[in-house]
Design a protein around this motif. Structure first.
Motif, PDB file in Angstrom:
ATOM      1  N   LEU A   1      28.908  37.321 -16.026  1.00 49.72           N
ATOM      2  CA  LEU A   1      28.608  38.823 -15.897  1.00 49.72           C
ATOM      3  C   LEU A   1      29.525  39.434 -17.043  1.00 49.72           C
ATOM      4  O   LEU A   1      29.909  40.110 -16.641  1.00 49.72           O
ATOM      5  CB  LEU A   1      28.584  38.865 -14.280  1.00 49.72           C
TER       6      LEU A   1
ATOM      7  N   THR B   1      20.852  38.038 -20.444  1.00 47.73           N
ATOM      8  CA  THR B   1      20.449  39.185 -19.638  1.00 47.73           C
ATOM      9  C   THR B   1      20.226  40.380 -20.108  1.00 47.73           C
ATOM     10  O   THR B   1      20.196  40.607 -21.659  1.00 47.73           O
ATOM     11  CB  THR B   1      22.241  39.807 -19.447  1.00 47.73           C
TER      12      THR B   1
ATOM     13  N   SER C   1      20.140  44.821 -21.350  1.00 51.46           N
ATOM     14  CA  SER C   1      20.560  45.404 -21.587  1.00 51.46           C
ATOM     15  C   SER C   1      20.240  46.593 -21.694  1.00 51.46           C
ATOM     16  O   SER C   1      19.340  46.562 -23.243  1.00 51.46           O
ATOM     17  CB  SER C   1      22.112  45.075 -22.231  1.00 51.46           C
TER      18      SER C   1
ATOM     19  N   ILE D   1      24.288  46.194 -17.662  1.00 57.10           N
ATOM     20  CA  ILE D   1      23.091  45.027 -17.595  1.00 57.10           C
ATOM     21  C   ILE D   1      22.645  43.580 -16.764  1.00 57.10           C
ATOM     22  O   ILE D   1      22.365  44.310 -15.206  1.00 57.10           O
ATOM     23  CB  ILE D   1      24.515  43.916 -17.641  1.00 57.10           C
ATOM     24  N   ASP D   2      21.563  43.916 -16.328  1.00 59.55           N
ATOM     25  CA  ASP D   2      20.408  43.635 -15.557  1.00 59.55           C
ATOM     26  C   ASP D   2      20.493  45.573 -14.523  1.00 59.55           C
ATOM     27  O   ASP D   2      19.889  46.491 -15.321  1.00 59.55           O
ATOM     28  CB  ASP D   2      20.227  42.010 -14.968  1.00 59.55           C
TER      29      ASP D   2
END
Length: 218
Positions: free
Chosen positions: A102, A110, A112, A148-149
């Motif tokens: 991450l 993930t 975006s 991101i998520d």
């Protein structure tokens, strides 16, 4: 009696935050502790006075962004944040390792989302365009925010160039300089601004970015 407030309230607060670490210049090593299981933990603090009181002689106190230190953390090493304080927390080596991906701008696995930067000042837009305009090898710059998520929105500057390593270094320095001289993270309402090359991104991300209007076009 209320419970102490955690030093970092979430993994993203930790990953996008800053901390203080001890560094021994003579031995070229960071200050670490041993956890209850005997495994090493890199020590980080959020208060300078607490850190200075804990560090042995010979260690200097340095400020760092957490993601950089985490990205370089050796295998088998965890993190102790504000050790020996009521709000301190310990990240076991396995959990610290799970957070490492991450630290990348677009971690594998993930999702975006991108959108226009609602608080991008005109002065910064102009400064970015002027910085990019000085380099003939740069033909596009985008300024967006993305996540991101479930992360907070993060600032993103993306440039397009067909130049070599020196070209990349030059435009990154120029964009970073324009950013630093024009607006603070508080003004931009983001915890971080990443500067990346379009050529380093996944094709799906590239397609989504190229659909957005750039702040600079040659």
């Amino acid at each position: 009696m209320s419970e102490p407030t955690p030093t970092f309230a979430s993994k993203w607060a930790f990953l996008l935050g800053h901390a203080l670490i001890g560094f021994d210049p003579a031995r070229q090593q960071f200050y670490s502790l041993l956890g209850e299981d005997g495994r090493p933990l890199l020590a980080m603090w959020t208060e300078a006075d607490t850190a200075r009181a804990a560090l042995p002689d010979g260690f200097r106190l340095l400020q760092t962004d957490v993601r950089s230190r985490l990205a370089e953390l050796p295998e088998g090493v965890g993190v102790a944040v504000d050790p020996d304080t009521p709000a301190g927390l310990v990240l076991a080596p396995e959990y610290a390792a799970s957070l490492k991906p991450l630290t990348e701008p677009f971690p594998a696995g993930t999702h975006s989302a991108f959108k226009q930067w609602p608080l991008l000042p005109d002065a910064l837009r102009e400064a970015l365009a002027a910085a990019a305009g000085r380099y003939a090898f740069v033909d596009r710059v985008w300024a967006l925010i993305y996540n991101i998520d479930d992360s907070p929105w993060i600032g993103l500057l993306v440039y397009r160039t067909d130049g070599g390593e020196e070209a990349h270094e030059s435009i990154v320095d120029a964009l970073d300089g324009a950013l630093s001289a024009t607006a603070s993270l508080e003004e931009l309402a983001v915890p971080l601004v990443r500067i990346v090359s379009l050529g380093d991104l996944d094709p799906a991300v590239v397609a989504e970015l190229e659909a957005q209007p750039p702040v600079f076009r040659r």
